[in-house]
Every structure is written in C-alpha cells, then in structure tokens.
Write a protein that holds these residues in place. Sequence first.
Motif, mmCIF file in Angstrom:
data_model
loop_
_atom_site.group_PDB
_atom_site.id
_atom_site.type_symbol
_atom_site.label_atom_id
_atom_site.label_comp_id
_atom_site.label_asym_id
_atom_site.label_seq_id
_atom_site.Cartn_x
_atom_site.Cartn_y
_atom_site.Cartn_z
ATOM 1 N N GLY A 22 0.605 -1.098 -0.004
ATOM 2 C CA GLY A 22 -0.556 0.452 0.153
ATOM 3 C C GLY A 22 0.790 1.409 0.072
ATOM 4 N N ILE A 23 2.116 1.000 0.241
ATOM 5 C CA ILE A 23 2.963 2.548 -0.083
ATOM 6 C C ILE A 23 3.300 3.546 -1.060
ATOM 7 C CG2 ILE A 23 5.075 1.167 -0.032
ATOM 8 C CD1 ILE A 23 4.198 4.698 1.852
ATOM 9 N N LEU A 24 3.161 2.719 -2.737
ATOM 10 C CA LEU A 24 3.014 3.230 -3.424
ATOM 11 C C LEU A 24 1.612 3.789 -3.487
ATOM 12 C CD1 LEU A 24 5.045 3.605 -6.163
ATOM 13 C CD2 LEU A 24 3.865 1.771 -6.950
ATOM 14 N N ALA A 25 0.469 3.278 -3.409
ATOM 15 C CA ALA A 25 -1.035 3.648 -3.478
ATOM 16 C C ALA A 25 -0.954 4.805 -2.539
ATOM 17 C CB ALA A 25 -2.028 2.509 -3.070
ATOM 18 N N LYS A 26 -0.407 5.203 -0.978
ATOM 19 C CA LYS A 26 -0.237 5.691 -0.685
ATOM 20 C C LYS A 26 0.040 7.875 -1.118
ATOM 21 C CE LYS A 26 -0.265 3.995 4.368
ATOM 22 N NZ LYS A 26 -0.027 3.576 5.450
ATOM 23 N N ILE A 27 1.557 7.062 -1.375
ATOM 24 C CA ILE A 27 2.140 8.389 -2.281
ATOM 25 C C ILE A 27 1.616 8.662 -2.872
ATOM 26 C CG2 ILE A 27 4.369 9.097 -3.342
ATOM 27 C CD1 ILE A 27 5.454 7.581 -1.349
ATOM 28 N N ALA A 28 0.896 8.435 -4.440
ATOM 29 C CA ALA A 28 -0.118 8.202 -5.329
ATOM 30 C C ALA A 28 -0.650 9.195 -5.192
ATOM 31 C CB ALA A 28 0.073 7.054 -6.554
ATOM 32 N N GLY A 29 -1.938 8.427 -4.097
ATOM 33 C CA GLY A 29 -2.545 9.214 -3.747
ATOM 34 C C GLY A 29 -2.412 10.372 -3.229
ATOM 35 N N LEU A 30 -1.322 10.635 -2.872
ATOM 36 C CA LEU A 30 -1.258 11.904 -2.326
ATOM 37 C C LEU A 30 -0.393 12.638 -3.144
ATOM 38 C CD1 LEU A 30 1.741 12.683 1.030
ATOM 39 C CD2 LEU A 30 2.224 14.562 -1.815
ATOM 40 N N PHE A 31 -0.400 13.024 -4.556
ATOM 41 C CA PHE A 31 -0.258 13.408 -5.841
ATOM 42 C C PHE A 31 -2.129 13.796 -5.905
ATOM 43 C CE2 PHE A 31 4.091 12.585 -5.223
ATOM 44 C CZ PHE A 31 5.286 14.043 -5.963
ATOM 45 N N ILE A 66 6.351 22.416 -5.116
ATOM 46 C CA ILE A 66 7.706 21.541 -4.813
ATOM 47 C C ILE A 66 7.984 20.666 -3.439
ATOM 48 C CG2 ILE A 66 10.200 20.186 -5.351
ATOM 49 C CD1 ILE A 66 7.584 20.456 -7.733
ATOM 50 N N ASP A 67 8.109 21.944 -2.215
ATOM 51 C CA ASP A 67 8.451 22.495 -1.574
ATOM 52 C C ASP A 67 7.529 21.472 -0.302
ATOM 53 O OD1 ASP A 67 10.417 23.686 -1.858
ATOM 54 O OD2 ASP A 67 10.056 24.923 -1.032
ATOM 55 N N GLN A 68 6.189 21.864 -0.442
ATOM 56 C CA GLN A 68 4.765 21.527 -0.147
ATOM 57 C C GLN A 68 4.301 19.559 -0.632
ATOM 58 O OE1 GLN A 68 1.069 22.354 -1.986
ATOM 59 N NE2 GLN A 68 0.111 22.125 0.881
ATOM 60 N N ILE A 69 5.343 19.305 -1.431
ATOM 61 C CA ILE A 69 5.164 17.997 -1.617
ATOM 62 C C ILE A 69 6.247 17.422 -0.929
ATOM 63 C CG2 ILE A 69 5.700 15.649 -3.833
ATOM 64 C CD1 ILE A 69 4.181 18.168 -5.055
ATOM 65 N N HIS A 70 7.091 17.294 -0.815
ATOM 66 C CA HIS A 70 8.313 17.243 0.046
ATOM 67 C C HIS A 70 8.126 16.722 1.167
ATOM 68 C CE1 HIS A 70 12.345 16.949 1.223
ATOM 69 N NE2 HIS A 70 12.907 16.353 0.317
ATOM 70 N N ALA A 71 7.298 18.200 1.612
ATOM 71 C CA ALA A 71 7.443 18.344 3.066
ATOM 72 C C ALA A 71 6.297 16.673 3.522
ATOM 73 C CB ALA A 71 6.990 19.896 3.738
ATOM 74 N N GLN A 72 5.077 16.732 3.195
ATOM 75 C CA GLN A 72 4.004 16.025 2.541
ATOM 76 C C GLN A 72 3.646 14.444 2.214
ATOM 77 O OE1 GLN A 72 1.062 17.352 -0.076
ATOM 78 N NE2 GLN A 72 0.227 19.136 1.798
ATOM 79 N N LEU A 73 5.414 14.556 2.336
ATOM 80 C CA LEU A 73 6.319 12.495 1.775
ATOM 81 C C LEU A 73 6.955 12.394 2.937
ATOM 82 C CD1 LEU A 73 7.240 12.520 -1.855
ATOM 83 C CD2 LEU A 73 5.486 11.304 -0.778
ATOM 84 N N GLU A 74 7.333 13.577 3.823
ATOM 85 C CA GLU A 74 8.371 12.824 4.666
ATOM 86 C C GLU A 74 6.952 12.585 6.345
ATOM 87 O OE1 GLU A 74 10.821 16.545 4.738
ATOM 88 O OE2 GLU A 74 12.087 15.009 4.627
ATOM 89 N N ARG A 75 6.390 13.274 5.891
ATOM 90 C CA ARG A 75 4.972 13.089 6.890
ATOM 91 C C ARG A 75 4.349 11.498 6.731
ATOM 92 N NH1 ARG A 75 3.928 18.701 7.048
ATOM 93 N NH2 ARG A 75 2.457 19.102 5.434
ATOM 94 N N LEU A 76 4.552 10.476 5.489
ATOM 95 C CA LEU A 76 4.228 9.336 5.757
ATOM 96 C C LEU A 76 5.030 8.472 6.348
ATOM 97 C CD1 LEU A 76 3.221 9.604 1.690
ATOM 98 C CD2 LEU A 76 1.945 9.636 3.968
ATOM 99 N N VAL A 77 4.243 7.846 7.498
ATOM 100 C CA VAL A 77 5.681 6.610 8.565
ATOM 101 C C VAL A 77 5.951 6.066 7.549
ATOM 102 C CG1 VAL A 77 4.523 5.453 10.196
ATOM 103 C CG2 VAL A 77 2.906 7.153 10.018
ATOM 104 N N VAL A 79 7.673 6.468 4.908
ATOM 105 C CA VAL A 79 8.908 7.065 4.545
ATOM 106 C C VAL A 79 10.073 7.367 5.133
ATOM 107 C CG1 VAL A 79 9.497 8.929 2.764
ATOM 108 C CG2 VAL A 79 6.984 8.040 2.531
ATOM 109 N N HIS A 80 11.398 7.044 4.730
ATOM 110 C CA HIS A 80 12.305 7.398 5.816
ATOM 111 C C HIS A 80 12.991 8.832 5.028
ATOM 112 C CE1 HIS A 80 13.175 3.315 7.230
ATOM 113 N NE2 HIS A 80 12.406 3.012 6.475
#
Length: 171
Positions: A22-31, A66-77, A79-80
């Motif tokens: 499900g991680i790929l779906a979470k990231i694609a869903g964020l976009f 791009i900064d917003q995308i970066h910040a939101q990706l880093e908040r996903l559990v 994501v390292h």
Amino acid sequence: MKITAQAAERHVLAITVDNEAGILAKIAGLFTARGYNIDSLTVADISTDHAVSRITIVTNGPPAVIDQIHAQLERLVPVHKVVDLTEAGPHVERELALVKVAGTGEKRVEALRLADIFRAKPVDTTTESFIFEITGAPEKIDSFVGLMRELGLVEVGRTGIVGMMRGAEGA
C-alpha cells in the motif's frame, strides 16, 4: 500589488520507503488528492532483506508546490527519506525503452543505421521488424522515438526515469 505566477519546474524526487503493501498507493494518492501530476514513477527494492524500496518520481510544479510535496511525503510514516535530486546538486538520470519498428528495404537499413548512432541494441529481429533496447537521458530516447516514427514505429515501452546523485554520497 501585482502577483505573478511562479513557473513550473521539473523535479526528480528519490524517496526511500519501507517495502510494505500500500505504500505506493499512499504516495500516488498524495499526489492525486492535491492535483499534482506524476510524469514518471519507478520503484525498486534496494535492500538485501527486501525491507526497503526506492521510489523515483518526476513531477512538475512551482518551487512552493514542490516544497509542499516534499514536506507531505516526509510526514508519511513508512517514508525514511525524501531527496529532491534536482535541488540537491549534480545527478545522473537514465531511462530504458524498448522500441518496435517495422519496415523493409531502405527504411529497415535506415532504422539500423540510426540505432547504431544512438547506441540502441537490437534485442529481437524478424524479417519485417526490430525491437531496439535504448538507454539514456529521456531527451535521447525522445529523439530516437521521433526518428523511428518516420521509419515505421509500431510500439514503445518505457521504464520511467531513475536517478542518482553524483559522487560517493548516497541519496
């Protein structure tokens, strides 16, 4: 006061994640949920125990987005780490494509000549067609595909972009 729109910029993001369902779906869903477009997406298992994967995403947007995308990706559990290769410095980008071209006579000879110039390797051949394998920068592949259109392009399959920082440090 006049407000000007910021120009969209192309960015390559390298995202290290736990390799879980499900991680790929979470990231694609964020976009998707925020109306961001993904131009290219690749995923590869990068650890010997299959616990960590690297996702490479190519997207476009003004710096604030791009900064917003970066910040939101880093908040996903799961994501390292998120690295914007475009911002981080010199990096290498490559893509692989399979390009099927059908033709006979002069068109066939010209397809082989151009493939040699572009260092595309024939990986399958019949008396009527070739499948070429080509790797390189996306612009190189775009150029090769454009030239093959005139010679009998049948089909194209592309992997998407992968990228790495130059030098000894990892992303």
